[in-house]
Design a protein around this motif. Structure first.
Motif, PDB file in Angstrom:
ATOM      1  N   ILE A  13       0.839  -1.203   0.000  1.00  0.00           N
ATOM      2  CA  ILE A  13       0.000   0.000   0.000  1.00  0.00           C
ATOM      3  C   ILE A  13       0.875   1.254   0.000  1.00  0.00           C
ATOM      4  O   ILE A  13       0.644   2.191  -0.766  1.00  0.00           O
ATOM      5  N   LEU A  14       1.888   1.298   0.844  1.00  0.00           N
ATOM      6  CA  LEU A  14       2.765   2.471   0.935  1.00  0.00           C
ATOM      7  C   LEU A  14       3.661   2.610  -0.292  1.00  0.00           C
ATOM      8  O   LEU A  14       3.886   3.717  -0.786  1.00  0.00           O
ATOM      9  N   ASN A  15       4.155   1.488  -0.817  1.00  0.00           N
ATOM     10  CA  ASN A  15       4.997   1.532  -2.025  1.00  0.00           C
ATOM     11  C   ASN A  15       4.238   2.088  -3.222  1.00  0.00           C
ATOM     12  O   ASN A  15       4.813   2.799  -4.046  1.00  0.00           O
ATOM     13  N   GLN A  16       2.958   1.783  -3.322  1.00  0.00           N
ATOM     14  CA  GLN A  16       2.159   2.252  -4.459  1.00  0.00           C
ATOM     15  C   GLN A  16       2.136   3.774  -4.546  1.00  0.00           C
ATOM     16  O   GLN A  16       1.983   4.330  -5.624  1.00  0.00           O
ATOM     17  N   LEU A  17       2.293   4.449  -3.412  1.00  0.00           N
ATOM     18  CA  LEU A  17       2.289   5.907  -3.402  1.00  0.00           C
ATOM     19  C   LEU A  17       3.680   6.504  -3.510  1.00  0.00           C
ATOM     20  O   LEU A  17       3.836   7.716  -3.461  1.00  0.00           O
ATOM     21  N   GLY A  18       4.693   5.655  -3.606  1.00  0.00           N
ATOM     22  CA  GLY A  18       6.039   6.161  -3.798  1.00  0.00           C
ATOM     23  C   GLY A  18       6.892   6.266  -2.554  1.00  0.00           C
ATOM     24  O   GLY A  18       7.998   6.806  -2.603  1.00  0.00           O
ATOM     25  N   PHE A  19       6.407   5.757  -1.424  1.00  0.00           N
ATOM     26  CA  PHE A  19       7.234   5.776  -0.222  1.00  0.00           C
ATOM     27  C   PHE A  19       8.441   4.874  -0.423  1.00  0.00           C
ATOM     28  O   PHE A  19       8.312   3.749  -0.905  1.00  0.00           O
ATOM     29  N   GLN A  20       9.621   5.391  -0.061  1.00  0.00           N
ATOM     30  CA  GLN A  20      10.843   4.588  -0.072  1.00  0.00           C
ATOM     31  C   GLN A  20      10.977   3.999   1.328  1.00  0.00           C
ATOM     32  O   GLN A  20      11.300   4.712   2.269  1.00  0.00           O
ATOM     33  N   LEU A  21      10.725   2.713   1.451  1.00  0.00           N
ATOM     34  CA  LEU A  21      10.618   2.096   2.761  1.00  0.00           C
ATOM     35  C   LEU A  21      11.815   1.222   3.100  1.00  0.00           C
ATOM     36  O   LEU A  21      12.344   0.502   2.257  1.00  0.00           O
ATOM     37  N   GLU A  22      12.179   1.301   4.356  1.00  0.00           N
ATOM     38  CA  GLU A  22      13.130   0.369   4.931  1.00  0.00           C
ATOM     39  C   GLU A  22      12.346  -0.370   6.011  1.00  0.00           C
ATOM     40  O   GLU A  22      11.646   0.250   6.810  1.00  0.00           O
ATOM     41  N   ILE A  23      12.419  -1.691   6.010  1.00  0.00           N
ATOM     42  CA  ILE A  23      11.677  -2.489   6.978  1.00  0.00           C
ATOM     43  C   ILE A  23      12.568  -2.759   8.187  1.00  0.00           C
ATOM     44  O   ILE A  23      13.669  -3.298   8.044  1.00  0.00           O
ATOM     45  N   LYS A  24      12.084  -2.360   9.366  1.00  0.00           N
ATOM     46  CA  LYS A  24      12.763  -2.658  10.622  1.00  0.00           C
ATOM     47  C   LYS A  24      11.696  -2.961  11.649  1.00  0.00           C
ATOM     48  O   LYS A  24      10.759  -2.180  11.811  1.00  0.00           O
ATOM     49  N   THR A  25      11.845  -4.084  12.311  1.00  0.00           N
ATOM     50  CA  THR A  25      10.848  -4.445  13.330  1.00  0.00           C
ATOM     51  C   THR A  25      11.553  -4.872  14.616  1.00  0.00           C
ATOM     52  O   THR A  25      12.718  -5.245  14.599  1.00  0.00           O
ATOM     53  N   LYS A  26      10.800  -4.780  15.686  1.00  0.00           N
ATOM     54  CA  LYS A  26      11.246  -5.270  16.984  1.00  0.00           C
ATOM     55  C   LYS A  26      10.159  -6.208  17.491  1.00  0.00           C
ATOM     56  O   LYS A  26       8.968  -5.952  17.281  1.00  0.00           O
ATOM     57  N   ASP A  27      10.588  -7.261  18.146  1.00  0.00           N
ATOM     58  CA  ASP A  27       9.609  -8.157  18.748  1.00  0.00           C
ATOM     59  C   ASP A  27       9.095  -7.524  20.034  1.00  0.00           C
ATOM     60  O   ASP A  27       9.873  -7.250  20.947  1.00  0.00           O
ATOM     61  N   ILE A  28       7.806  -7.255  20.045  1.00  0.00           N
ATOM     62  CA  ILE A  28       7.178  -6.727  21.254  1.00  0.00           C
ATOM     63  C   ILE A  28       6.011  -7.640  21.613  1.00  0.00           C
ATOM     64  O   ILE A  28       5.456  -8.326  20.754  1.00  0.00           O
ATOM     65  N   GLU A  29       5.651  -7.619  22.865  1.00  0.00           N
ATOM     66  CA  GLU A  29       4.481  -8.367  23.290  1.00  0.00           C
ATOM     67  C   GLU A  29       3.255  -7.554  22.898  1.00  0.00           C
ATOM     68  O   GLU A  29       3.094  -6.406  23.317  1.00  0.00           O
TER      69      GLU A  29
END
Length: 192
Positions: A13-29
């Motif tokens: 969804i975000l890429n379709q609008l041209g956002f240049q994304l870097e994926i970073k996640t943290k494990d949270i409860e």
């Protein structure tokens, strides 16, 4: 912009609008002490984003959380096929609420916003054969409420009241309005 989510749907969804994304996640409860369902979802969304933002203070970090709620019961992602089948049975022939909260944080710029979008989805009556077929497709196993509105699960949907993209996992229209309120225009999206 950093997307604090592994969801391929949110990324798409975000890429379709041209956002240049870097994926970073943290494990949270993914739990909240808040009493109201909407407040719980907002809290979980914020926790996912702030965990990443604290390590990326100069970056815009965005994330979201989506749940399905019926009769006061939250349906998250099913853990087993039997749980997925039971969720689909509970939704069959009824309407339910889909709540998606999203957060955007940039600690260096003192931006910390969390909003929620609610939609209502109406399901047709689903036969046991359809439930079995759908669960065997494996599609429901990583979806809140055990269905994806944008995939095979679309055959169960009679109608919706609300935001299709919020049901899919990210309310892009609402998010763009939030960015506009921050002075971020559509033309500058690929630069943040």
């Amino acid at each position: 912009m950093i997307l604090a989510s592994k969801s391929p749907r949110r990324k798409e969804i975000l890429n379709q609008l041209g956002f240049q994304l870097e994926i970073k996640t943290k494990d949270i409860e993914e739990v909240s002490e808040k009493e109201n369902v909407v407040d719980q979802i907002k809290d979980i969304s914020w926790k996912k984003v702030i965990a990443v933002a604290e390590e990326n203070r100069d970056e815009y970090v965005v994330g979201a959380d989506t749940v399905v709620e019926i009769d006061g019961v939250i349906l998250g992602k099913p853990r087993t096929e039997e749980e997925a089948k039971n969720m689909l049975r509970s939704l069959s022939g009824r309407d339910h609420r889909v709540i998606t909260a999203y957060s955007i944080v940039n600690l260096a710029k003192n931006i910390d916003i969390t909003n929620a979008v609610e939609s209502r989805v109406y399901f047709k009556s689903i036969s046991e054969e359809e439930i079995k077929w759908y669960v065997e497709s494996r599609e429901p196993m990583d979806k809140a409420g055990a269905y994806g509105i944008q995939g095979l699960g679309s055959i169960f949907v009679d109608k919706i009241d609300g935001d299709f993209f919020a049901i899919m996992g990210f309310p892009i229209n609402h998010f763009i309005k939030t960015l506009n309120n921050l002075g971020i225009t559509i033309e500058s999206l690929n630069k943040i």
